[in-house]
Design a protein around this motif. Structure first.
Motif, short mmCIF file in Angstrom:
data_model
loop_
_atom_site.label_atom_id
_atom_site.label_comp_id
_atom_site.label_asym_id
_atom_site.label_seq_id
_atom_site.Cartn_x
_atom_site.Cartn_y
_atom_site.Cartn_z
N PHE A 225 0.94 3.23 -2.53
CA PHE A 225 0.47 3.04 -3.91
C PHE A 225 -0.99 3.43 -3.99
O PHE A 225 -1.83 2.96 -3.22
CB PHE A 225 0.64 1.60 -4.38
N SER A 226 -1.30 4.28 -4.96
CA SER A 226 -2.65 4.81 -5.14
C SER A 226 -3.31 4.10 -6.33
O SER A 226 -3.15 4.50 -7.48
CB SER A 226 -2.60 6.32 -5.37
N PHE A 227 -4.04 3.04 -6.03
CA PHE A 227 -4.74 2.28 -7.06
C PHE A 227 -5.87 3.11 -7.65
O PHE A 227 -6.69 3.66 -6.92
CB PHE A 227 -5.29 0.98 -6.47
N GLY A 228 -5.89 3.20 -8.97
CA GLY A 228 -6.91 3.97 -9.66
C GLY A 228 -6.46 5.36 -10.06
O GLY A 228 -7.17 6.06 -10.79
N GLU A 229 -5.30 5.78 -9.61
CA GLU A 229 -4.81 7.13 -9.89
C GLU A 229 -4.70 7.38 -11.39
O GLU A 229 -5.05 8.47 -11.88
CB GLU A 229 -3.44 7.33 -9.24
N PRO A 280 -12.97 5.00 -8.63
CA PRO A 280 -12.48 4.90 -7.25
C PRO A 280 -10.96 4.95 -7.18
O PRO A 280 -10.26 4.38 -8.03
CB PRO A 280 -13.03 3.55 -6.79
N VAL A 281 -10.46 5.64 -6.17
CA VAL A 281 -9.02 5.73 -5.91
C VAL A 281 -8.78 5.19 -4.50
O VAL A 281 -9.32 5.72 -3.53
CB VAL A 281 -8.52 7.18 -6.02
N HIS A 282 -8.00 4.11 -4.42
CA HIS A 282 -7.67 3.51 -3.13
C HIS A 282 -6.18 3.71 -2.87
O HIS A 282 -5.34 3.09 -3.54
CB HIS A 282 -8.01 2.02 -3.13
N LYS A 321 -3.30 -5.71 -5.56
CA LYS A 321 -3.83 -5.39 -6.89
C LYS A 321 -5.14 -6.09 -7.21
O LYS A 321 -6.04 -5.49 -7.80
CB LYS A 321 -2.78 -5.70 -7.95
N ALA A 322 -5.29 -7.38 -6.84
CA ALA A 322 -6.50 -8.11 -7.17
C ALA A 322 -7.72 -7.48 -6.48
O ALA A 322 -8.82 -7.42 -7.05
CB ALA A 322 -6.36 -9.57 -6.77
N ARG A 323 -7.52 -6.99 -5.25
CA ARG A 323 -8.61 -6.38 -4.49
C ARG A 323 -9.14 -5.13 -5.17
O ARG A 323 -10.32 -4.79 -5.02
CB ARG A 323 -8.11 -6.04 -3.09
N TYR A 324 -8.28 -4.47 -5.95
CA TYR A 324 -8.69 -3.21 -6.57
C TYR A 324 -8.80 -3.32 -8.09
O TYR A 324 -8.63 -2.34 -8.81
CB TYR A 324 -7.73 -2.11 -6.15
N GLY A 325 -9.09 -4.51 -8.56
CA GLY A 325 -9.49 -4.70 -9.95
C GLY A 325 -8.38 -4.77 -10.97
O GLY A 325 -8.63 -4.57 -12.17
N ILE A 326 -7.15 -5.06 -10.54
CA ILE A 326 -6.04 -5.16 -11.49
C ILE A 326 -5.79 -6.63 -11.80
O ILE A 326 -5.75 -7.48 -10.91
CB ILE A 326 -4.77 -4.51 -10.92
N ALA A 327 -5.62 -6.94 -13.09
CA ALA A 327 -5.46 -8.32 -13.54
C ALA A 327 -4.22 -8.96 -12.94
O ALA A 327 -3.21 -8.30 -12.69
CB ALA A 327 -5.39 -8.36 -15.06
N GLU A 328 -4.31 -10.26 -12.73
CA GLU A 328 -3.22 -11.00 -12.11
C GLU A 328 -1.94 -10.92 -12.94
O GLU A 328 -0.84 -10.91 -12.39
CB GLU A 328 -3.63 -12.47 -11.94
N ASN A 329 -2.07 -10.83 -14.26
CA ASN A 329 -0.88 -10.81 -15.13
C ASN A 329 -0.31 -9.40 -15.34
O ASN A 329 0.61 -9.22 -16.11
CB ASN A 329 -1.21 -11.45 -16.48
N GLN A 330 -0.90 -8.42 -14.66
CA GLN A 330 -0.38 -7.04 -14.81
C GLN A 330 0.59 -6.75 -13.68
O GLN A 330 0.29 -6.92 -12.51
CB GLN A 330 -1.54 -6.04 -14.78
#
Length: 335
Positions: A225-229, A280-282, A321-330
Motif C-alpha cells: 500500500f502506497s500511502f500518499g499516492e 510524501p509517499v510511503h 494509516k495513523a502513522r501516515y496521517g490518515i484519520a482513524e475513521n477513514q
C-alpha cells in the motif's frame, strides 16, 4: 483564480528535484509519441536504412517484453532518480523478510494517477529496493501496447518494466531459482479515475487474475500500500454516471488506457499545472501470504485466496494509516 508563484530564490537542489519530476511526467505523457515521431522521421530521412534495421530488430526482439524484459542497472541507478525521490519524498517501508529463494506477486495499491510510488520504488534503486530486499528483482507490469512503440519500449524495459500479459507474469514467476517479483497495480488504469485526495477507492473485488497466476505458479502474494499516492494530484469531478466519467470509461475500453483529467502545480507557480504536489509517499510492503501451488486452480481456491488477500491488504492499511496521517475513521472503499 489567484496565482501563487514560486519564490525566485530556491535552493539548487529543489530546482533539480522539480526538473527530475518534470522529465518523468514528460516521459509518462509524451515520450512515447515523441519516440514514434522520431522513428517516422528517421524512415523518411536519408538514413532510412537505419530505420529498417531497427524494424528488423523489433521483429527479432518482439518477445522480450514478455520474457523478463531487458533491465539495466545503470539506468535504474541514474542520479536523476534520487532527485525524483526527494521531490515528494518517496520512501520504501519494509515490514517483513522475503526469502529470495521464492517468487512473489506484489499487489500495488492504489494505482494513483501516474503510479509514482510504483515507479520510484520498483523501477529505480533510489529508495534502496535491492538493499532492503537482497536477492529480489522487481518487475513492474505495464500494458503491452507501450512495448510496441519504437525506442520507447527499449527505454522502459531498461528500468525493469515488462508486459502485463499473462505469459509475461508466468515466465517470471515460473523461474525455479526464485528471486523474481511481479509488481501489479491491481486496480489498473480504471482505478486512476478515482485517484484524488481523500478516501481511497480500490477496484479489486472483481480482479482475481493476479490471484490465479499466483496460485498456478506457487508465488507468494504480498500486499503493498502506497500511502500518499492519491494526494499527488487533483482531478476534475467525475462521479460514476456523470458524462465525463462515461466518456472516460468508453475511451478506456476502446484505447486500453484511462484518461484522468488531473491537475496539480506548475514549474514556476503552485496554482495549476501537471506536476504533482510535493506530498510524501510511503510505500509499505506487507507480509507475504503463503500460497500452495495449484497448476489449474479451482474457482473455490481462487475465491478463498482472494478473500485472504483482501483481509491482509485491509489489515496492512489499518495498521499503518495513523502513522501516515490518515484519520482513524477513514477506511478502504473496496469496489
Amino acid at each position: 483564480m489567484r496565482i501563487e508563484f514560486a519564490p525566485l530564490r530556491v535552493p539548487l537542489g529543489r530546482r533539480l528535484q522539480t526538473l527530475a519530476v518534470l522529465q518523468w511526467v514528460f516521459s509518462f505523457l509524451a515520450l512515447a509519441q515523441c519516440c514514434l515521431a522520431l522513428f517516422v522521421l528517421l524512415l523518411l530521412s536519408d538514413f532510412w536504412y537505419l530505420g529498417l534495421l531497427y524494424l528488423a530488430w523489433l521483429y527479432l526482439d518482439r518477445d522480450t517484453p514478455a520474457w523478463g524484459g531487458r533491465r539495466s542497472e545503470w539506468t535504474r541507478n541514474w542520479t536523476v532518480w534520487r532527485y525524483f525521490r526527494d521531490y515528494f519524498p518517496i520512501t520504501l517501508v519494509k515490514t517483513a523478510e522475503l526469502d529470495p529463494a521464492r517468487n512473489y506477486v506484489f499487489g500495488f495499491h492504489p494505482h494513483g494517477v501516474l503510479v509514482a510510488g510504483a515507479f520510484g520504488n520498483f523501477c529505480t534503486e533510489a529508495t534502496g529496493f535491492s538493499r532492503l530486499f537482497p536477492g529480489l528483482r522487481p518487475h513492474l507490469l505495464m500494458l503491452p501496447f507501450w512495448f510496441k512503440v519504437p525506442l520507447f519500449r527499449d527505454y522502459i524495459m531498461s528500468a525493469g518494466l515488462v508486459s502485463s500479459e499473462k505469459s509475461s507474469a508466468v515466465h517470471l514467476l515460473g523461474k525455479p531459482s526464485g528471486g523474481q517479483v511481479a509488481v501489479i497495480a491491481v486496480g489498473g488504469p480504471p482505478e486512476s479515475l478515482d485517484a484524488r485526495p481523500g478516501p481511497v477507492t480500490l477496484q479489486i473485488l472483481g480482479r482475481k487474475g493476479f490471484i490465479k497466476i499466483a496460485l498456478s505458479q506457487g508465488a507468494q502474494l504480498v500486499p503493498v500500500f502506497s500511502f500518499g499516492e492519491n494526494e499527488l494530484f487533483h482531478q476534475v469531478e467525475n462521479p460514476p454516471g456523470s458524462l465525463i466519467r462515461l466518456v472516460q470509461e468508453k475511451l478506456q475500453k476502446v484505447m486500453g488506457v484511462a484518461l484522468p483529467l488531473f491537475h496539480a502545480r506548475g514549474v514556476f507557480q503552485y496554482s495549476f499545472g501537471l506536476l504533482p504536489f510535493r506530498r510524501p509517499v510511503h510505500t509499505v510492503v506487507g507480509e507475504p501470504i503463503p500460497v500452495t501451488k495449484s497448476v489449474n486452480p479451482t474457482t473455490e481456491e481462487i475465491e478463498a485466496l482472494h478473500e485472504t488477500y483482501l483481509y491482509h491488504l485491509t489489515r496492512l492499511f489499518e495498521t499503518h494509516k495513523a502513522r501516515y496521517g490518515i484519520a482513524e475513521n477513514q477506511h478502504l472503499n473496496l469496489v
